[in-house]
Write a protein that holds these residues in place. Structure first.
Motif, PDB file in Angstrom:
ATOM      1  N   CYS A 247      -8.611   3.738   7.638  1.00 22.17           N
ATOM      2  CA  CYS A 247      -7.196   3.509   7.372  1.00 22.17           C
ATOM      3  C   CYS A 247      -6.952   2.869   6.020  1.00 22.17           C
ATOM      4  O   CYS A 247      -5.963   3.143   5.369  1.00 22.17           O
ATOM      5  CB  CYS A 247      -6.574   2.622   8.447  1.00 22.17           C
TER       6      CYS A 247
ATOM      7  N   MET B 244      -3.980   4.411   3.908  1.00 23.83           N
ATOM      8  CA  MET B 244      -2.751   3.742   4.292  1.00 23.83           C
ATOM      9  C   MET B 244      -1.916   3.350   3.080  1.00 23.83           C
ATOM     10  O   MET B 244      -2.421   2.815   2.118  1.00 23.83           O
ATOM     11  CB  MET B 244      -3.068   2.496   5.104  1.00 23.83           C
TER      12      MET B 244
ATOM     13  N   THR C 277       0.876   0.943   1.579  1.00 16.13           N
ATOM     14  CA  THR C 277       1.371  -0.398   1.842  1.00 16.13           C
ATOM     15  C   THR C 277       2.405  -0.804   0.805  1.00 16.13           C
ATOM     16  O   THR C 277       2.477  -0.228  -0.278  1.00 16.13           O
ATOM     17  CB  THR C 277       0.235  -1.436   1.842  1.00 16.13           C
TER      18      THR C 277
ATOM     19  N   SER D  70       0.282   1.655  12.857  1.00 21.67           N
ATOM     20  CA  SER D  70      -0.378   0.999  11.733  1.00 21.67           C
ATOM     21  C   SER D  70      -0.935  -0.332  12.205  1.00 21.67           C
ATOM     22  O   SER D  70      -0.477  -0.884  13.200  1.00 21.67           O
ATOM     23  CB  SER D  70       0.626   0.744  10.598  1.00 21.67           C
TER      24      SER D  70
ATOM     25  N   PRO E 183       1.711  -2.405   5.827  1.00 21.62           N
ATOM     26  CA  PRO E 183       1.946  -0.967   5.967  1.00 21.62           C
ATOM     27  C   PRO E 183       3.442  -0.656   5.922  1.00 21.62           C
ATOM     28  O   PRO E 183       4.266  -1.438   6.394  1.00 21.62           O
ATOM     29  CB  PRO E 183       1.361  -0.647   7.346  1.00 21.62           C
TER      30      PRO E 183
END
Length: 143
Positions: free
Chosen positions: A29, A33, A35, A63, A80
């Motif tokens: 992740c 991911m 953010t 998340s 996130p």
């Protein structure tokens, strides 16, 4: 497996370490991911919160949770993107206790939460995290 303790650190530091470890353990992740940088000020009854912790929990549950330590009324976290619930905890020291029943045992503070549950366990706080920089201040009341 032995349990690692940090008696010289605050419980808020321990929470932050656990949150960071949980974030790093989510496989794959961290590379994919997206953010946002969330920063802000936390005031309690008109005064900056000396110390505490803040957690960002995704509403969709897809998340990982993010968090940060509050120092001098300020926090900064990578969170996130999307809608998140916000839990804020600010404690005060109400006593001390020995970690072990020995004469030279380290001493640990006994903490008590000063904020109502509507800011943490039963949080009513939410925000939407956007790409880039997000500023979110919280002016909280103990009563």
């Amino acid at each position: 497996m032995p349990i690692i303790t940090f008696p010289e650190q605050t419980p808020h530091f321990q929470l932050l370490v656990c949150l960071l470890a949980a974030f790093l353990l989510v496989p794959g992740c961290s590379d994919q991911m997206k953010t946002g940088d969330v920063t802000g000020n936390i005031q309690v009854d008109g005064q900056p919160a000396r110390t505490g912790s803040i957690a960002f929990i995704p509403v969709d549950g897809k998340s990982p949770t993010a968090g940060a330590e509050i120092l001098g009324g300020q926090y900064s976290a990578k969170v996130p993107l999307g809608e998140v619930k916000v839990e804020i905890r600010v404690s005060k020291v109400v006593g001390h206790k020995k970690l072990y029943d020995t004469p030279n045992s380290p001493i640990q503070p006994i903490l008590e939460e000063v904020l109502p549950e509507k800011y943490n366990n039963q949080t009513e706080l939410q925000m939407k995290v956007e790409p880039g920089k997000n500023q979110k201040d919280f002016d909280l009341k103990t009563k």
